[in-house]
Write a protein that holds these residues in place. Structure first.
Motif, PDB file in Angstrom:
ATOM      1  N   THR A 150       0.808  -1.217   0.000  1.00 42.45           N
ATOM      2  CA  THR A 150       0.000   0.000   0.000  1.00 42.45           C
ATOM      3  C   THR A 150       0.844   1.271   0.000  1.00 42.45           C
ATOM      4  N   LYS A 151       2.114   1.143   0.366  1.00 41.46           N
ATOM      5  CA  LYS A 151       3.035   2.293   0.490  1.00 41.46           C
ATOM      6  C   LYS A 151       2.586   3.265   1.582  1.00 41.46           C
ATOM      7  N   GLN A 152       1.782   2.757   2.535  1.00 45.35           N
ATOM      8  CA  GLN A 152       1.299   3.545   3.657  1.00 45.35           C
ATOM      9  C   GLN A 152       2.058   3.139   4.924  1.00 45.35           C
ATOM     10  N   PRO A 153       2.123   4.031   5.926  1.00 45.97           N
ATOM     11  CA  PRO A 153       2.779   3.665   7.180  1.00 45.97           C
ATOM     12  C   PRO A 153       2.172   2.393   7.764  1.00 45.97           C
ATOM     13  N   ALA A 154       3.038   1.553   8.316  1.00 42.02           N
ATOM     14  CA  ALA A 154       2.614   0.279   8.907  1.00 42.02           C
ATOM     15  C   ALA A 154       3.353   0.083  10.230  1.00 42.02           C
ATOM     16  N   PRO A 155       2.729  -0.583  11.185  1.00 41.77           N
ATOM     17  CA  PRO A 155       3.373  -0.778  12.492  1.00 41.77           C
ATOM     18  C   PRO A 155       4.592  -1.704  12.406  1.00 41.77           C
TER      19      PRO A 155
END
Length: 149
Positions: free
Chosen positions: A125-130
Motif C-alpha cells: 500500500t506504500k502507507q505507514p505500517a506498524p
C-alpha cells in the motif's frame, strides 16, 4: 578501530571512510557523512539478523527516510575506520528517531552528530505500517532512555 571503547546506551558501529570519500581539500565530502550514517544503520540491523535487500527483504526493512539532520563538529581529514554511535531517541508505532554521533576510532573526537527519522511502510500500500514485535524489541534496546512501564 584503534582502541576499544564503550557507551552506556545505543550501539557502536565501525564504518570505513575511503580515500575517494575525501574532497580536494582532503576532508570528508559533506554528503558522505549521510552515506556513512546509512552504512552504519544498515550494518547494525544486518548484525541483528534483518535482511535489508534482495527478494526476501524483511517486513521491517521497508522504510522511507523522512528526515536527516546533521551538525558538523569537525572535519574528517583522513581515510580509515571511524565509529558511528547510534541510539533510538523515540520509537513510534510506525516510525523511529535515531540519534547518532560520528566518532574517531578511539572515541576521543566527535566529527558530527544529529538524528535520522524513518517511517516503516507496507510494501503493497506504500502507507505507514506498524513495526513487528521483533523490530519494536530491537528498537527499544537502542532507546537512550528506558521505556516507561
Amino acid at each position: 578501530m584503534t582502541e576499544q571503547f564503550t557507551v552506556s546506551y545505543g550501539a557502536l558501529v565501525p564504518v570505513e571512510v575511503y580515500w575517494d570519500d575525501l574532497d580536494l581539500m582532503g576532508t570528508l565530502y559533506h554528503p558522505r557523512f549521510v552515506a556513512l550514517l546509512d552504512r552504519a544503520v544498515t550494518a547494525h540491523w544486518a548484525s541483528k539478523g534483518y535482511r535489508l535487500s534482495g527478494r526476501r527483504l524483511d517486513e521491517d526493512g521497508y522504510q522511507l527516510l523522512r528526515e536527516v539532520a546533521i551538525t558538523f563538529d569537525r572535519p574528517i581529514t583522513d581515510f580509515g575506520t571511524v565509529v558511528m554511535h547510534l541510539w533510538a531517541e523515540k520509537a513510534g508505532t510506525t516510525s523511529m528517531v535515531l540519534g547518532f554521533r560520528l566518532l574517531s576510532g578511539d572515541g576521543a573526537e566527535e566529527y558530527a552528530h544529529g538524528h535520522r527519522v524513518s517511517i516503516k511502510i507496507d510494501p503493497r500500500t506504500k502507507q505507514p505500517a506498524p513495526w513487528t514485535a521483533r523490530a519494536r524489541a530491537d528498537i527499544e534496546e537502542l532507546l537512550r532512555e528506558p521505556a516507561q512501564v
